[in-house]
Scaffold this active site. Structure first.
Site, PDB file in Angstrom:
ATOM      1  N   ASP A  41     -11.021  -8.546   7.708  1.00 40.72           N
ATOM      2  CA  ASP A  41     -12.276  -8.293   7.245  1.00 40.72           C
ATOM      3  C   ASP A  41     -13.080  -9.557   7.198  1.00 40.72           C
ATOM      4  O   ASP A  41     -14.195  -9.716   7.661  1.00 40.72           O
ATOM      5  CB  ASP A  41     -12.491  -7.427   5.621  1.00 40.72           C
TER       6      ASP A  41
ATOM      7  N   ASP B 238      -5.283  -6.650   5.671  1.00 39.03           N
ATOM      8  CA  ASP B 238      -6.688  -6.040   5.462  1.00 39.03           C
ATOM      9  C   ASP B 238      -7.695  -7.101   5.234  1.00 39.03           C
ATOM     10  O   ASP B 238      -8.692  -7.076   5.722  1.00 39.03           O
ATOM     11  CB  ASP B 238      -6.171  -5.011   4.018  1.00 39.03           C
TER      12      ASP B 238
ATOM     13  N   LYS C  11       3.169 -15.243   1.693  1.00 39.91           N
ATOM     14  CA  LYS C  11       2.941 -15.828   0.462  1.00 39.91           C
ATOM     15  C   LYS C  11       4.421 -16.298   0.120  1.00 39.91           C
ATOM     16  O   LYS C  11       4.971 -15.912  -0.920  1.00 39.91           O
ATOM     17  CB  LYS C  11       2.395 -14.955  -0.581  1.00 39.91           C
TER      18      LYS C  11
ATOM     19  N   ASP D  43      -3.602 -17.874   1.239  1.00 47.76           N
ATOM     20  CA  ASP D  43      -4.704 -18.493   0.504  1.00 47.76           C
ATOM     21  C   ASP D  43      -5.167 -19.720   1.352  1.00 47.76           C
ATOM     22  O   ASP D  43      -6.257 -19.622   1.749  1.00 47.76           O
ATOM     23  CB  ASP D  43      -4.401 -19.053  -0.891  1.00 47.76           C
TER      24      ASP D  43
ATOM     25  N   TYR E 208       0.615  -1.074  -0.107  1.00 43.22           N
ATOM     26  CA  TYR E 208       0.102  -0.044   0.004  1.00 43.22           C
ATOM     27  C   TYR E 208       0.833   1.209   0.242  1.00 43.22           C
ATOM     28  O   TYR E 208       0.260   2.257  -0.562  1.00 43.22           O
ATOM     29  CB  TYR E 208      -0.919   0.224   1.271  1.00 43.22           C
TER      30      TYR E 208
END
Ligand code: NAD
Length: 356
Positions: free
Chosen positions: A248, A244, A188, A220, A142
């Site tokens: 959620d 992030d 990852k 994943d 980000y």
């Protein structure tokens, strides 16, 4: 009498309604426990843009900087959606986090027994879930440079230094030590170099925390495991973008977005806020659920002010109020004995605290 300076940012939409209830609860618990909270209100978001032409006036940043903690409601609204990016309410919040150096976002997810049916997942899967997502907040893709979109090609850069990983990992390990001593680091590393550095750094850190059981999981798989068997997790440590998304996903286990608190820490001063937005669709109607903000106020007492007992009193009062069937409209379908307005549920919690 011990006293603390609290910067209060009510913000937009339902922000003022929910923060007012959190302040009432804080007043009740501080009186009971014998400490004082001095509040100073500051503008941020759309309301600040309307009042002074910027979503984050310097006086707000300065006021937060010199406070002991920041209690924040929410910002944003349709009215400001088409402003230039730097004038949008959300830019105010991003700037505040950056200015205060808040690199760690902590999101606890606990499912209240009385509300297991409110979850979109099966009751037997979510009953007893109690996990904490520790997300890196000021680095990663980000913020990484270079970032380009020239109309023909676009790219962003996922970037972490070892120091950035070490400091967020320390917060996650310290949190695990206060909980069930299990830490799952999510990355990852099968594809990304930055994740391989992340994993190696977490392993180096683990040596200093022999009591903490450490595991690594690809993001994943973590997304899948959170839905399959969320109770396997205690502390989840991860970077900005993965955190992030996963936080959620995890938040939906509780049944209402109005139940989830968060804290952003690691910098000059901690900032405490519900995870939801300003809910313009219900603003001003007196129906918003203030529990996420009240739980954020409890986190503020625990993490920034060291008032653990006061935090326990608030958490206990919320549990008992839910157990007795008091519900705001978002949870009215789940064993409600009385459907309350925002103010009413605040008062019931204050009353419980006074009677402890
Ligand atoms: P939202 O979280 O504001 O609302 C999503 C849905 O959840 C709405 O139906 C809303 O009524 C409901 N809801 C949210 N909080 C609730 C509560 N406490 N009680 C009962 N119901 C609640 O998300 P959105 O609609 O996507 O965004 C609205 C505005 O909020 C946007 O401008 C967005 O940018 C902003 N936003 C701000 C923050 C923040 O302040 N940290 C976070 C997310 C979104």
């Amino acid at each position: 009498m011990k006293s603390y300076e609290i910067a209060v940012i009510k913000g937009d939409g339902i922000g003022p309604e929910i923060v007012d209830e959190a302040v009432k609860v804080l007043d009740a618990v501080s009186e009971k426990e014998g400490f004082r909270l001095n509040y100073k209100e500051y503008l941020m978001g759309g309301c600040a843009y309307e009042a002074v032409g910027t979503p984050i006036p310097d006086i707000t940043i300065e006021g937060c900087r010199v406070s002991d903690a920041v209690l924040f409601g929410s910002i944003g609204g349709y009215k400001w959606d088409n402003l230039p990016r730097e004038m949008k309410p959300e830019s105010g919040l991003l700037k505040l986090r950056k200015e205060l150096g808040l690199f760690a976002n902590l999101r606890p997810v606990s499912v209240f027994d009385e509300l297991v049916e409110a979850s979109s997942m099966k009751p037997e899967v979510v009953k007893g879930v109690d996990l904490l997502v520790v997300r890196e907040l000021t680095g990663g893709i980000y913020f990484g440079e270079p970032r380009v979109n020239d109309g023909q090609k676009a790219y962003n850069t996922m970037f972490y230094t070892k120091d950035e990983i070490t400091r967020i990992a320390k917060i996650a390990f310290d949190s695990a030590m206060k909980r069930r001593k299990k830490l799952c680091s999510v990355d990852k590393a099968n594809v990304l170099e930055v994740s391989r550095l992340w994993r190696a750094t977490v392993d180096e850190m683990a040596v200093h925390y022999p009591e903490v059981e450490v595991s690594h999981m690809f993001v994943d798989n973590a997304a899948m495991q959170l839905v399959r068997d969320p109770k396997q997790f205690d502390v989840i440590l991860t970077g900005n973008i993965f955190g992030d998304i996963l936080s959620d996903e995890a938040s939906m286990m509780t049944g209402s977005i109005g139940l989830l608190p968060s804290s952003s820490i690691g910098g000059i001063v901690g900032l405490y806020e519900p995870i939801h937005g300003s809910a313009p669709d219900i603003a001003g109607q007196g129906v918003a659920n203030p529990l996420a903000t009240i739980l954020s106020a409890s986190m503020m007492l625990r993490y920034s002010l060291g008032q653990e007992r006061a935090a326990d009193i608030i958490d206990g009062a919320i549990k008992s109020v839910l157990k007795d069937g008091y519900r705001t409209p978002d949870l009215a379908n789940y064993h409600a004995k009385e459907v309350c307005s925002t103010k009413q549920i605040g008062l019931v919690i204050v009353d419980r605290i006074k009677r402890v």
